[in-house]
Design an enzyme around this catalytic site. Structure first.
Site, mmCIF file in Angstrom:
data_model
loop_
_atom_site.group_PDB
_atom_site.id
_atom_site.type_symbol
_atom_site.label_atom_id
_atom_site.label_comp_id
_atom_site.label_asym_id
_atom_site.label_seq_id
_atom_site.Cartn_x
_atom_site.Cartn_y
_atom_site.Cartn_z
ATOM 1 N N ARG A 92 12.345 -27.871 27.240
ATOM 2 C CA ARG A 92 13.388 -28.740 26.657
ATOM 3 C C ARG A 92 13.214 -28.914 25.155
ATOM 4 N NH1 ARG A 92 16.451 -32.517 29.773
ATOM 5 N NH2 ARG A 92 17.026 -31.394 31.645
ATOM 6 N N ARG B 24 18.221 -33.611 22.823
ATOM 7 C CA ARG B 24 18.700 -34.816 22.138
ATOM 8 C C ARG B 24 17.696 -35.493 21.215
ATOM 9 N NH1 ARG B 24 20.955 -37.024 27.669
ATOM 10 N NH2 ARG B 24 18.925 -36.136 28.105
ATOM 11 N N ARG C 232 26.153 -32.113 19.370
ATOM 12 C CA ARG C 232 26.461 -32.764 20.643
ATOM 13 C C ARG C 232 27.527 -33.861 20.495
ATOM 14 N NH1 ARG C 232 27.477 -34.800 24.791
ATOM 15 N NH2 ARG C 232 26.125 -35.287 26.559
ATOM 16 N N ASP D 67 21.403 -24.390 31.516
ATOM 17 C CA ASP D 67 20.880 -25.328 32.504
ATOM 18 C C ASP D 67 20.690 -24.593 33.829
ATOM 19 O OD1 ASP D 67 20.458 -28.467 32.670
ATOM 20 O OD2 ASP D 67 21.159 -27.750 34.617
ATOM 21 N N TYR E 15 19.904 -29.817 44.494
ATOM 22 C CA TYR E 15 21.105 -30.277 43.773
ATOM 23 C C TYR E 15 22.374 -29.963 44.561
ATOM 24 C CZ TYR E 15 18.217 -31.413 39.799
ATOM 25 O OH TYR E 15 17.268 -31.986 38.989
HETATM 26 O O1 CP3 Z 1 14.261 -26.135 27.731
HETATM 27 C C1 CP3 Z 1 15.252 -25.929 26.997
HETATM 28 O O2 CP3 Z 1 15.313 -26.310 25.811
HETATM 29 C C2 CP3 Z 1 16.376 -25.070 27.541
HETATM 30 C C3 CP3 Z 1 17.460 -25.734 28.146
HETATM 31 C C4 CP3 Z 1 17.322 -26.420 29.505
HETATM 32 C C5 CP3 Z 1 18.099 -27.562 29.840
HETATM 33 N N1 CP3 Z 1 17.877 -27.835 31.156
HETATM 34 C C6 CP3 Z 1 19.003 -28.247 28.905
HETATM 35 C C7 CP3 Z 1 19.542 -29.557 29.244
HETATM 36 C C8 CP3 Z 1 16.582 -26.059 30.631
HETATM 37 C C9 CP3 Z 1 15.558 -24.962 30.817
HETATM 38 C C10 CP3 Z 1 16.946 -26.966 31.672
HETATM 39 C C11 CP3 Z 1 16.420 -26.892 33.041
HETATM 40 C C12 CP3 Z 1 16.736 -27.978 33.983
HETATM 41 N N2 CP3 Z 1 17.907 -28.649 34.146
HETATM 42 C C13 CP3 Z 1 15.840 -28.425 34.993
HETATM 43 C C14 CP3 Z 1 14.454 -27.875 35.247
HETATM 44 C C15 CP3 Z 1 13.469 -28.403 34.294
HETATM 45 C C16 CP3 Z 1 13.185 -29.861 34.446
HETATM 46 O O3 CP3 Z 1 13.501 -30.600 33.503
HETATM 47 O O4 CP3 Z 1 12.655 -30.232 35.485
HETATM 48 C C17 CP3 Z 1 16.499 -29.435 35.722
HETATM 49 C C18 CP3 Z 1 15.929 -30.211 36.895
HETATM 50 C C19 CP3 Z 1 17.813 -29.559 35.183
HETATM 51 C C20 CP3 Z 1 18.901 -30.440 35.658
HETATM 52 C C21 CP3 Z 1 19.382 -31.377 34.626
HETATM 53 N N3 CP3 Z 1 20.078 -31.001 33.494
HETATM 54 C C22 CP3 Z 1 19.261 -32.781 34.608
HETATM 55 C C23 CP3 Z 1 18.556 -33.593 35.678
HETATM 56 C C24 CP3 Z 1 19.899 -33.241 33.446
HETATM 57 C C25 CP3 Z 1 20.115 -34.670 33.055
HETATM 58 C C26 CP3 Z 1 18.931 -35.292 32.485
HETATM 59 C C27 CP3 Z 1 18.975 -35.220 30.982
HETATM 60 O O5 CP3 Z 1 17.935 -34.972 30.365
HETATM 61 O O6 CP3 Z 1 20.063 -35.455 30.426
HETATM 62 C C28 CP3 Z 1 20.369 -32.106 32.730
HETATM 63 C C29 CP3 Z 1 21.075 -32.108 31.433
HETATM 64 C C30 CP3 Z 1 20.474 -31.275 30.338
HETATM 65 N N4 CP3 Z 1 19.958 -30.024 30.472
HETATM 66 C C31 CP3 Z 1 20.410 -31.646 28.956
HETATM 67 C C32 CP3 Z 1 19.826 -30.562 28.273
HETATM 68 C C33 CP3 Z 1 19.572 -30.436 26.785
HETATM 69 C C34 CP3 Z 1 20.938 -32.923 28.331
HETATM 70 C C35 CP3 Z 1 22.369 -32.680 27.983
HETATM 71 C C36 CP3 Z 1 22.934 -33.618 26.970
HETATM 72 O O7 CP3 Z 1 23.487 -34.636 27.388
HETATM 73 O O8 CP3 Z 1 22.887 -33.307 25.758
#
Ligand code: CP3
Length: 339
Positions: free
Chosen positions: A23, A27, A36, A72, A146
């Protein structure tokens, strides 16, 4: 291209310990927030130029040794016929939720054209980047949580109810997700990614017995089908009790959360290349305390076949960019001081 990261993935000890952060685009970064504010998260993922730009932000700002594609784990679900939404404060929503064998008809084999934006972003990135690009997917089990829950979950009630009450239907769901994931990952490799990470965020909710039945065979199937392509990292969380099973799953690199001592991990994983494993929230503490922990991990990592420094999970939104920069510099300097 800087290849310390790929060397470490292949079990060759590089000149210095490579570092990147799960990640790392997100943000916590003002540069990300700026974009964003104009676009929602899905639009950012689906616009190759924006996805590429956001992928590069942490590479430029932090000087990390690898980039991870901005996307994602849920993105491929749309190309399998499901609807995905990301709702502020709530997180992801998948619909319709698939909780019975009858619902399974709604899940189709992946249509690669529908994720062409992913491949386009990769193609832009491999021209622009001077570090390797990591592509990714979820594990079939983590993706299934999911698809079944329809959102993030605390107790995974519906997942376990489906799994324990109709194991053959559950296996059908996992098989279908596995086949689509293989096609999707091969698409990413064809487009040019240099490594793959499989995120198994929720593997740790399973007993070792059920991990062997419902998770591992599908991860193995993916890993086997990607052999002879690019190195594959397997990340899971809360899985110290599953180490024995994870060790023989066939991943090139095992990515650890912070709940296991790196020294113990070196023994448990038979000196495989390891990635990790600082508690992401340790980065909110005092600098001295942060570096104490980073150094401990780096010292222990010397016993691994190779070590890639990372966090045990994603960067927290409250992290200071400057703190991450300092950690990168510290990791890079660690080896050079020694040599
Ligand atoms: O790592 C990186 O920089 C690459 C991008 C990436 C995202 N999600 C961007 C993202 C990667 C590799 C993921 C994987 C992901 N997504 C996982 C596995 C890794 C982990 O964290 O366990 C999971 C479970 C998800 C599912 C997911 N996506 C959730 C639960 C959420 C909401 C929680 C949150 O942090 O907002 C997301 C949204 C998400 N994925 C965001 C980002 C940058 C936030 C989006 C935003 O509102 O800007």
């Amino acid at each position: 291209m800087k290849d310390v990261f790929i060397q470490a993935c292949r079990g060759i000890k590089p000149q210095y310990t490579p570092v990147w952060f799960m990640r790392q685009a997100g943000r916590y970064m003002p540069q990300y927030q700026k974009i964003r504010q104009k676009y929602d998260f899905l639009t950012m993922c689906k616009t190759p130029e924006i996805a590429a730009e956001v992928t590069m932000q942490p590479v430029k700002v932090l000087n990390v040794d690898a980039a991870i594609l901005f996307s994602d784990i849920l993105i491929p679900l749309e190309a399998m016929g499901l609807k995905i939404e990301f709702i502020d404060e709530k997180g992801p929503v998948v619909s319709p939720a698939i909780r019975t064998i009858d619902n399974l008809k709604k899940l189709k084999n992946i249509e690669l054209n529908a994720v062409d934006f992913v491949f386009k972003a990769i193609k832009i990135l491999i021209k622009e980047l001077d570090v390797p690009l990591i592509g990714f997917s979820a594990s079939p089990f983590t993706l299934a949580t999911y698809v079944i829950e329809g959102s993030s979950s605390k107790d995974f009630f519906h997942t376990k109810k489906f799994m324990f009450s109709d194991s053959s239907g559950f296996h059908q769901l996992l098989s279908s997700l596995t086949e689509s994931t293989i096609v999707y990952l091969n698409g990413q490799i064809k487009a040019g990614v240099n490594a793959i990470q499989i995120f198994d965020t929720w593997a740790g909710i399973l007993s070792p017995y059920d991990y062997e039945i419902f998770c591992k065979p599908y991860v193995k199937r993916i890993l086997e089908s990607l052999k002879q392509t690019v190195p594959v990292i397997y990340f899971s969380s809360n899985t110290s009790g599953l180490a024995k099973h994870i060790n023989d799953s066939g991943a090139d690199v095992v990515s650890l959360d912070w709940r296991i001592d790196m020294k113990d991990a070196c023994h448990l994983f038979e000196y495989k290349p390891l990635q990790g494993n600082l508690d992401p929230l340790a980065l909110l503490g005092q600098e001295m305390e942060i570096f104490k922990r980073v150094e401990k991990i780096l010292n222990a990592g010397k016993s691994a076949k190779a070590h890639i420094f990372n966090l045990g999970h994603g960067v927290n939104i409250n992290t200071q960019v400057d703190t991450l920069k300092k950690v990168v510099d510290f990791v890079h300097a660690f080896k050079s001081v020694e040599d």
